[in-house]
Motif scaffolding. Structure first.
Motif, PDB file in Angstrom:
ATOM      1  N   VAL A 321       0.826  -1.217   0.000  1.00  0.00           N
ATOM      2  CA  VAL A 321       0.000   0.000   0.000  1.00  0.00           C
ATOM      3  C   VAL A 321       0.857   1.262   0.000  1.00  0.00           C
ATOM      4  CG1 VAL A 321      -1.735   1.299   1.280  1.00  0.00           C
ATOM      5  CG2 VAL A 321      -1.944  -1.170   1.083  1.00  0.00           C
ATOM      6  N   ARG A 322       1.992   1.203   0.691  1.00  0.00           N
ATOM      7  CA  ARG A 322       2.892   2.366   0.712  1.00  0.00           C
ATOM      8  C   ARG A 322       3.945   2.286  -0.393  1.00  0.00           C
ATOM      9  NH1 ARG A 322       3.484   5.022   6.239  1.00  0.00           N
ATOM     10  NH2 ARG A 322       1.559   4.483   7.299  1.00  0.00           N
ATOM     11  N   LEU A 323       3.716   1.374  -1.332  1.00  0.00           N
ATOM     12  CA  LEU A 323       4.534   1.232  -2.533  1.00  0.00           C
ATOM     13  C   LEU A 323       5.884   0.580  -2.287  1.00  0.00           C
ATOM     14  CD1 LEU A 323       3.374   4.554  -4.174  1.00  0.00           C
ATOM     15  CD2 LEU A 323       2.712   2.242  -4.841  1.00  0.00           C
TER      16      LEU A 323
ATOM     17  N   ALA B 135       4.120  10.870  -0.583  1.00  0.00           N
ATOM     18  CA  ALA B 135       2.796  11.363  -0.207  1.00  0.00           C
ATOM     19  C   ALA B 135       1.994  10.258   0.486  1.00  0.00           C
ATOM     20  CB  ALA B 135       2.054  11.867  -1.440  1.00  0.00           C
ATOM     21  N   SER B 136       2.242   9.008   0.137  1.00  0.00           N
ATOM     22  CA  SER B 136       1.511   7.888   0.732  1.00  0.00           C
ATOM     23  C   SER B 136       1.515   7.982   2.253  1.00  0.00           C
ATOM     24  CB  SER B 136       2.154   6.556   0.348  1.00  0.00           C
ATOM     25  OG  SER B 136       2.242   6.422  -1.042  1.00  0.00           O
ATOM     26  N   ASP B 137       2.684   8.183   2.793  1.00  0.00           N
ATOM     27  CA  ASP B 137       2.856   8.239   4.246  1.00  0.00           C
ATOM     28  C   ASP B 137       2.031   9.373   4.847  1.00  0.00           C
ATOM     29  OD1 ASP B 137       4.143   8.215   6.841  1.00  0.00           O
ATOM     30  OD2 ASP B 137       5.478   9.790   6.108  1.00  0.00           O
ATOM     31  N   ILE B 159     -14.424   9.595  -0.792  1.00  0.00           N
ATOM     32  CA  ILE B 159     -13.404   9.482  -1.839  1.00  0.00           C
ATOM     33  C   ILE B 159     -14.082   9.305  -3.186  1.00  0.00           C
ATOM     34  CG2 ILE B 159     -11.713   8.485  -0.232  1.00  0.00           C
ATOM     35  CD1 ILE B 159     -12.155   5.802  -1.580  1.00  0.00           C
ATOM     36  N   SER B 160     -13.398   9.755  -4.214  1.00  0.00           N
ATOM     37  CA  SER B 160     -13.953   9.663  -5.555  1.00  0.00           C
ATOM     38  C   SER B 160     -13.931   8.225  -6.033  1.00  0.00           C
ATOM     39  CB  SER B 160     -13.134  10.528  -6.518  1.00  0.00           C
ATOM     40  OG  SER B 160     -11.820  10.011  -6.599  1.00  0.00           O
ATOM     41  N   ILE B 161     -14.854   7.913  -6.923  1.00  0.00           N
ATOM     42  CA  ILE B 161     -14.811   6.664  -7.685  1.00  0.00           C
ATOM     43  C   ILE B 161     -14.829   7.070  -9.150  1.00  0.00           C
ATOM     44  CG2 ILE B 161     -16.013   4.517  -8.287  1.00  0.00           C
ATOM     45  CD1 ILE B 161     -14.921   4.480  -5.437  1.00  0.00           C
ATOM     46  N   PRO B 162     -13.839   6.673  -9.937  1.00  0.00           N
ATOM     47  CA  PRO B 162     -12.644   5.910  -9.577  1.00  0.00           C
ATOM     48  C   PRO B 162     -11.704   6.695  -8.660  1.00  0.00           C
ATOM     49  CG  PRO B 162     -12.885   6.128 -11.988  1.00  0.00           C
ATOM     50  CD  PRO B 162     -13.873   7.011 -11.384  1.00  0.00           C
ATOM     51  N   GLN B 163     -10.904   5.959  -7.899  1.00  0.00           N
ATOM     52  CA  GLN B 163      -9.994   6.539  -6.905  1.00  0.00           C
ATOM     53  C   GLN B 163      -8.632   5.906  -7.042  1.00  0.00           C
ATOM     54  OE1 GLN B 163      -9.389   4.740  -3.362  1.00  0.00           O
ATOM     55  NE2 GLN B 163     -10.071   2.765  -4.160  1.00  0.00           N
ATOM     56  N   TYR B 164      -7.663   6.528  -6.389  1.00  0.00           N
ATOM     57  CA  TYR B 164      -6.354   5.905  -6.240  1.00  0.00           C
ATOM     58  C   TYR B 164      -6.443   4.970  -5.038  1.00  0.00           C
ATOM     59  CZ  TYR B 164      -1.391   5.419  -5.238  1.00  0.00           C
ATOM     60  OH  TYR B 164      -0.148   4.905  -4.976  1.00  0.00           O
ATOM     61  N   PRO B 165      -6.162   3.675  -5.206  1.00  0.00           N
ATOM     62  CA  PRO B 165      -6.538   2.698  -4.172  1.00  0.00           C
ATOM     63  C   PRO B 165      -5.798   2.808  -2.845  1.00  0.00           C
ATOM     64  CG  PRO B 165      -5.500   1.603  -6.061  1.00  0.00           C
ATOM     65  CD  PRO B 165      -5.686   3.028  -6.435  1.00  0.00           C
ATOM     66  N   LEU B 166      -4.795   3.670  -2.750  1.00  0.00           N
ATOM     67  CA  LEU B 166      -4.222   3.964  -1.435  1.00  0.00           C
ATOM     68  C   LEU B 166      -5.321   4.372  -0.467  1.00  0.00           C
ATOM     69  CD1 LEU B 166      -1.907   4.790   0.565  1.00  0.00           C
ATOM     70  CD2 LEU B 166      -1.874   7.006  -0.556  1.00  0.00           C
ATOM     71  N   TYR B 167      -6.297   5.130  -0.969  1.00  0.00           N
ATOM     72  CA  TYR B 167      -7.345   5.653  -0.086  1.00  0.00           C
ATOM     73  C   TYR B 167      -8.232   4.543   0.456  1.00  0.00           C
ATOM     74  CZ  TYR B 167      -5.828  10.278  -1.329  1.00  0.00           C
ATOM     75  OH  TYR B 167      -5.058  11.408  -1.467  1.00  0.00           O
ATOM     76  N   SER B 168      -8.775   3.719  -0.436  1.00  0.00           N
ATOM     77  CA  SER B 168      -9.646   2.642   0.051  1.00  0.00           C
ATOM     78  C   SER B 168      -8.859   1.683   0.939  1.00  0.00           C
ATOM     79  CB  SER B 168     -10.273   1.902  -1.124  1.00  0.00           C
ATOM     80  OG  SER B 168      -9.288   1.498  -2.045  1.00  0.00           O
ATOM     81  N   MET B 292       9.937  15.257 -12.154  1.00  0.00           N
ATOM     82  CA  MET B 292      11.046  14.568 -11.496  1.00  0.00           C
ATOM     83  C   MET B 292      10.904  13.056 -11.617  1.00  0.00           C
ATOM     84  SD  MET B 292       9.477  17.149  -9.732  1.00  0.00           S
ATOM     85  CE  MET B 292       8.676  16.622  -8.223  1.00  0.00           C
ATOM     86  N   GLY B 293       9.716  12.577 -11.235  1.00  0.00           N
ATOM     87  CA  GLY B 293       9.468  11.137 -11.269  1.00  0.00           C
ATOM     88  C   GLY B 293      10.377  10.346 -10.337  1.00  0.00           C
ATOM     89  N   GLU B 294      10.807  10.974  -9.246  1.00  0.00           N
ATOM     90  CA  GLU B 294      11.767  10.320  -8.345  1.00  0.00           C
ATOM     91  C   GLU B 294      11.020   9.529  -7.272  1.00  0.00           C
ATOM     92  OE1 GLU B 294      14.933  10.055  -8.667  1.00  0.00           O
ATOM     93  OE2 GLU B 294      15.777  11.837  -9.639  1.00  0.00           O
ATOM     94  N   CYS B 295      10.414   8.428  -7.679  1.00  0.00           N
ATOM     95  CA  CYS B 295       9.573   7.639  -6.773  1.00  0.00           C
ATOM     96  C   CYS B 295      10.381   6.945  -5.689  1.00  0.00           C
ATOM     97  CB  CYS B 295       8.833   6.581  -7.566  1.00  0.00           C
ATOM     98  SG  CYS B 295       7.944   7.214  -8.993  1.00  0.00           S
ATOM     99  N   GLY B 296      11.569   6.447  -6.060  1.00  0.00           N
ATOM    100  CA  GLY B 296      12.344   5.614  -5.144  1.00  0.00           C
ATOM    101  C   GLY B 296      12.831   6.356  -3.911  1.00  0.00           C
ATOM    102  N   PHE B 297      12.905   7.687  -4.015  1.00  0.00           N
ATOM    103  CA  PHE B 297      13.429   8.446  -2.886  1.00  0.00           C
ATOM    104  C   PHE B 297      12.410   8.651  -1.778  1.00  0.00           C
ATOM    105  CE2 PHE B 297      16.816   9.149  -5.790  1.00  0.00           C
ATOM    106  CZ  PHE B 297      17.910   9.380  -5.007  1.00  0.00           C
ATOM    107  N   ARG B 298      11.152   8.426  -2.072  1.00  0.00           N
ATOM    108  CA  ARG B 298      10.085   8.570  -1.080  1.00  0.00           C
ATOM    109  C   ARG B 298      10.121   9.942  -0.404  1.00  0.00           C
ATOM    110  NH1 ARG B 298       7.214   6.850  -2.741  1.00  0.00           N
ATOM    111  NH2 ARG B 298       5.811   5.823  -1.345  1.00  0.00           N
ATOM    112  N   GLY B 299      10.122  10.994  -1.222  1.00  0.00           N
ATOM    113  CA  GLY B 299      10.055  12.353  -0.685  1.00  0.00           C
ATOM    114  C   GLY B 299       8.648  12.904  -0.816  1.00  0.00           C
ATOM    115  N   GLY B 300       8.278  13.804   0.051  1.00  0.00           N
ATOM    116  CA  GLY B 300       6.971  14.420  -0.053  1.00  0.00           C
ATOM    117  C   GLY B 300       6.741  15.374   1.097  1.00  0.00           C
TER     118      GLY B 300
END
Ligand SMILES: Cc1ncc(COP(=O)(O)O)c(C=O)c1O
Ligand SMILES: Cc1ncc(COP(=O)(O)O)c(C=O)c1O
Lengths: 471, 471
Positions: A321-323, B135-137, B159-168, B292-300
């Motif tokens: 869930v947290r990727l 942002a997940s955290d 939450i909206s439907i469709p949603q980003y499933p982190l929320y559900s 940026m697309g820097e997903c691996g760094f887990r910044g937010g």
């Protein structure tokens, strides 16, 4: 607002630390104080206390961050090789890609091999390894997975007192039942199965005890458990069908003569198949401690053993869930479990740096015990391992009364006064739990040796002055 | 085991992705398939899809990781200056030290200044900024803080439907009540306050609605909300005393002619003090998306607005339990909010790289819509922003029956077949939620343009073949 969140307490970053930060600001603004800097001995944060990063680790991280440096002949070949291997296992060869939620596969393989070497060949499977955002993340995730039920069938989790407050905080947050078992201060903070049994039986009245947490080497108490003790604990866990959570983040931090780190997993497997194929367990490790002290990277892993495949599937789903954990932290962990080898160019420097860090910690552990035990009213167990001392302090009744008047617990009052008068930031024992009527503080042994001597001297003087004032 | 964990679902990394990973292994082992590689268009992971990191960001990160490089004249001065400033704000000048739990102070200041510039001068305070592990955290933490009560007074979260499933997933985990409001597919996935009101009124029967989550630009739907719509939503939130959670991680990802990103905070403040001093809100941002697309760094980070000081104190305490977000991710975020300026040496390259990424995304957004809409049985809204398209697919009744026979939801069956036959990994619409009886899939627009064309072509062929097979 969530009422469980209100119940959470976390002393290591509590009011005393907030006041310390404030005082630092005041000093910067030129406010006069009886000291010129605040020394934060409240948290196990080696780099913040001046410990230098290990060169090899940081070289590889720089190479992973900016792969153009792979062309640079300033970097040793083994560092480049490690970086290239990590990059090759990342999506698009970039540490900026999300990894698998359980962690990068080749790093999990390296972790498994590291565990096998550590545990004299007892097998470890990458499928049982979950990389994490520091050990904190893995511990909280595992607790979340295990806690269930309502009322009298709510899950009870056994934790030591004193404890590392992540545990009590996570349990409060989850609305789980904390079952406290006391470490024996008179026997160097050792763990006694009779006490585990007492705590368990008492708890059975009001909850469903399912989990037993152990920290070894201990935080805040600095003890290292004997092999015998670990065996006893495992036998107890088996008898009582408890899930064992072994927090082994200080596994390299063992200093005292005659002490040795024994992993719960190794002991479990050496006890034979009756144990090794039944006792459910998770063990936690981190890049934050040991000789690395790389707290900021938030690297870590857990190994799960004998976990029901269905529960494991749920765990895998939960972490997705947290990727994923931060990839730089994963990369760092890879280097920790797969350090330079004797035939590689970085080996000599690496070993020199690692040895120096661990030797300095051992010296500071010794010094801390020695000096504290010269102070009347302070008694201090040997710091066998980890990075902390948890000395007991005798407080005059008048000081206790004064604290109550101020609405503070006595050791908080003591630590606040120490902070205001000497600029030293410690955590009161009450933040970790202690036997009713006893008082302690936790201090890290991390300041550089000369500064540590000053700190110990200042605490000594403060303690004498404080005792005098209230006599 | 925790029953809430069992209820968690997370499609973006669900069974279809697990199968994709398996197929990749099979390919490696030489198993023959009708394709030679698996193209993962299931997750918004730019680097994994071949996007190159922005040079400046990575130079500074390398310098922070291995400060010896500060002596190296290969690095531009502005990169060195940034790195030095970040290091100076770290404990012991090391990104290996824990930071303050809320994040490094000077980075929070930079974030606040960035928000002020973005929002035409509307003030932002570093005290309201919380750095996070992606942002997940932050999203999970905020939901945890807000959810409480039992039975009919349990917190409901819209939450909206469709949603980003982190929320559900997070709501299931917390045992909160999910209140679904539907986006209007016929109006380009726009949000209608009448639908919000319908959902709210229905939910009032069985829970206590307290929170409204919005994703703008939208995932999985790719819409960008109009200023008018945002105003309406804010008015609704005020009337109904809802806490607004604005997920704005795609704030730079706006492509369509006439569309513009409006931050909820800016609109809130432009609506006057009646709104700007009462509506409670949190806005989320991430280093994972945008250019940026820097997903691996887990910044937010998140910014909280009008939060009750007591609740904020609880939030601060809550984030302290996990010690701190990863410091490399914090450093990266600092560069994102404080990029090279026109008078600095890295400016030209930085702007060139950023522009190229965003232009390519815009082109791919256009192309995706165009090609899908030529396929009979696929209808696709414009991809106004974010990184996804969520086209509707018409499935023959016989295909639906066949899926049921196989025990799968129909769009899962469709996507599994696509994966097995063409090696393309998408996420079925059911993983995000959709109106009963409609079917969709989500595809990222991230593959390099030539590959994207192939993907679109293959999906086209597959769709025609699939439709034929079941007609
Ligand atoms: C016993 C123990 N466990 C876990 C942790 C968490 O460390 P981290 O999350 O940095 O890995 C700490 C940190 O001090 C600790 O002392
Ligand atoms: C709408 C939305 N919010 C939040 C996130 C979480 O991103 P991260 O945790 O990587 O910052 C994502 C990731 O795809 C997203 O699409």
């Amino acid at each position: 607002m969530n009422p469980n969140v209100k119940r959470v307490e976390y002393a290591v970053r509590g009011p005393i630390v907030q006041r310390a930060v404030q005082i630092e600001k005041e000093l910067k603004e030129g406010v006069k104080k009886p000291f010129t800097e605040v020394i934060k001995a409240n948290i196990g944060d080696a780099h913040a206390m001046g410990q230098k990063p290990i060169t090899f680790l940081r070289q590889v991280l720089a190479l992973c961050s900016y792969p153009e440096l792979l062309e640079d002949n300033k970097f040793p070949e083994d560092a480049k090789k490690r970086a290239q291997r990590i990059l090759d296992s990342c999506g698009g060869h970039s540490i900026g890609a999300y990894s698998a939620s359980q962690g990068i596969e080749c790093i999990r393989q390296d972790v498994a091999r590291y565990i096998e070497r550590r545990d004299s060949g007892i097998p470890s499977s990458p499928d049982n390894i979950y990389l994490s955002t520091g050990a904190s993340d893995a511990i909280v995730t595992m607790l979340k997975l295990l806690v269930c039920g309502e009322g009298r069938s709510r899950t009870g989790v056994m934790i030591s007192i004193p404890q590392y407050p992540l545990y009590s905080a996570a349990l409060a947050d989850l609305g789980a039942v904390q079952i406290s078992y006391y470490l024996d201060e008179d026997k160097c903070w050792s763990l006694d199965v009779a006490e585990l049994r007492r705590a368990l039986n008492a708890a059975r009245q009001h909850c469903n005890p399912r989990v037993l947490c152990i920290i070894n080497p201990g935080n805040p108490t600095g003890q290292v458990q004997s092999r015998q003790c670990i065996e006893d604990v495992i036998r107890f866990a088996k008898e009582e069908h408890l899930f064992l959570m072994a927090d082994e983040v200080y596994q390299d931090n063992v200093y005292a003569e005659g002490c040795k780190f024994h992993s719960f997993k190794k002991v479990l497997f050496e006890m034979g198949p009756e144990y090794s194929s039944t006792v459910e367990m998770a063990s936690f490790h981190s890049t934050s401690k040991c000789y690395m002290g790389e707290c900021g990277f938030r690297g870590g892993y857990m190994e799960v053993i004998n976990m029901d495949p269905e529960v494991k599937a749920q765990l895998t789903k939960l972490v997705s869930v947290r990727l994923c954990p931060p990839v730089p932290g994963q990369a760092l962990l890879d280097l920790v479990v797969n350090p330079p080898q004797p035939d590689e160019p970085s080996y000599t420097t690496f070993i020199k740096e690692r040895t120096a860090v661990l030797a300095a910690l051992a010296e500071k552990a010794r010094l801390t015990e020695e000096i504290f035990n010269t102070v009347p009213g302070i008694t201090c167990n040997p710091v066998q391992g980890a990075m902390y001392t948890f000395p007991r302090i005798t407080l005059p009744q008048k000081a206790i009364d004064k604290a109550k008047e101020e609405g503070q617990v006595p050791d908080m009052y003591y630590c606040m006064r120490l902070l205001e008068e000497e600029g030293i930031c410690l955590v009161p024992g009450s933040g970790f739990g202690q036997r009713e009527g006893t008082f302690h503080f936790r201090m890290t042994i991390l300041p550089p040796i000369e500064k540590l001597k000053v700190v110990l001297q200042k605490i000594r003087e403060f303690h004498l002055r404080f005792t005098q004032e209230f006599s």
